[in-house]
Design an enzyme around this catalytic site. Structure first.
Site, short mmCIF file in Angstrom:
data_model
loop_
_atom_site.label_atom_id
_atom_site.label_comp_id
_atom_site.label_asym_id
_atom_site.label_seq_id
_atom_site.Cartn_x
_atom_site.Cartn_y
_atom_site.Cartn_z
CG ASN A 110 17.54 -84.71 4.48
OD1 ASN A 110 18.45 -85.49 4.74
ND2 ASN A 110 16.43 -84.64 5.16
CB CYS A 111 21.52 -79.74 3.64
SG CYS A 111 20.09 -78.77 3.18
#
Lengths: 112, 120, 104
Positions: A110-111
């Site tokens: 996930n960013c």
């Protein structure tokens, strides 16, 4: 039980990002070796966070975001350590990616 | 941007599809964006809450393991449908953590108040 | 004002019954929209008719997507608890209601 000595001379497969292919390969020696590849020599301060992260992952099967990891550290180890600057000082540059790699966790995708 | 009220409902039993795992992914993403999240287990969805699950051999996600950690994600509103445990003869002690219950009228109300409902 | 969207056959999924249970619990101006396999609810048979009765008692609109009846060869002559809409009508409904909630 036969009287045996096991030595650490084993080749472990890494993925393209340098993470363990088999998470079950992880042990303390592997963590030391992975850390050296990142230019980090593990101290008790590092181990405190690695153990905390591994415990969290084993219990929840979640890979935390940086923010959640910092909150976890604050909750378990106190507000003094529960700051992103503390995490950065031990695992510079990309702290979450680096600590996950050394701790034998999957790569955070996930960013945030 | 003001946070939205996001209601995520899990009604499907575990391990029969990947939808409940998708619901958890949506929840974690919404949490990362600091939305106001409510998670509700309805019907067969309450089976996710049983503490004696062992999903290791299935290769599937055991959602119950994530629940106690969701507080760190600022997800604090986790409910289950009031009658769902009783209908399935499940006792509170069998659950991974104690959860507040919502009656059907209360469920109707949180549904109306939500800006966005994800119903799995 | 919610448009509840249901796409599973009532014989295979609790979606419709779960939705009706919530609608019964609190008075609202919501509606149901049945598409895909959910349109099998319109067939006159014992299990379905009990649900037809529940929908009548709710006195809320229950829309059926015409195209999904046609491709399944089902009658367009519907019980009085249903209203027929085509795709354009479906789009209009989704605009008319505040929210669309899917019951997968």
């Amino acid at each position: 039980m036969p009287n045996t000595l096991v030595t650490e001379a084993k080749e472990l497969e890494l993925d393209n990002y340098g993470y363990l292919q088999l998470l079950s390969d992880w042990n303390h020696g592997v963590a030391e070796a992975l850390a050296l590849k990142e230019g980090i020599s593990l101290t008790s301060a590092h181990w405190e966070l690695i153990n905390l992260l591994r415990e969290f992952y084993q219990q929840s099967e979640l890979i935390p975001s940086t923010r959640v990891l910092v909150k976890l550290i604050a909750k378990e180890l106190g507000a003094e350590k529960g700051k992103s600057i503390y995490l950065m000082s031990l695992f510079p540059e990309t702290p979450l990616k680096t600590i996950c790699k050394i701790s034998g966790l999957p790569r955070p995708t996930n960013c945030v | 941007m003001n946070p939205k009220n996001i209601l995520i409902i899990i009604r499907q039993a575990p391990y029969s599809s990947t939808l409940p795992a998708a619901a958890l992914d949506i929840l974690l993403t919404a949490a990362a964006f600091e939305q106001n999240i409510t998670l509700l287990f309805m019907g067969d969805g309450v089976l996710h809450l049983l503490s004696e699950q062992n999903a290791t051999s299935s290769g599937m996600r055991n959602i119950s393991k994530a629940l106690p950690s969701l507080e760190l994600y600022e997800v604090k509103k986790i409910f289950l449908e009031e009658s769902a445990l009783h209908k399935r003869k499940i006792e509170n002690e069998e659950l991974v953590m104690p959860l507040a219950t919502l009656s059907l009228p209360e469920i109707a109300e949180v549904t109306e108040k939500a800006d966005q409902v994800f119903n799995f | 004002m919610i448009l509840h969207l249901i796409n599973k056959s009532p014989a295979k999924s609790s979606a419709l019954e779960d939705c009706i249970a919530v609608l019964q619990a609190k008075k609202s101006t919501s509606a149901m929209m049945l598409i895909e396999d959910a349109v099998y609810l319109t067939v006159s048979q014992a299990g379905n008719e009990a649900l037809h009765e529940k929908i009548r008692t709710l006195a809320l609109p229950c829309y059926i997507l015409k195209e999904d009846l046609t491709i399944r060869g089902l009658s367009l002559d519907l019980a009085d608890c249903f209203s027929l809409v085509d795709y354009a009508g479906f789009v209009q409904l989704s605009l008319d209601y505040d929210k669309v909630q899917n019951w997968s």
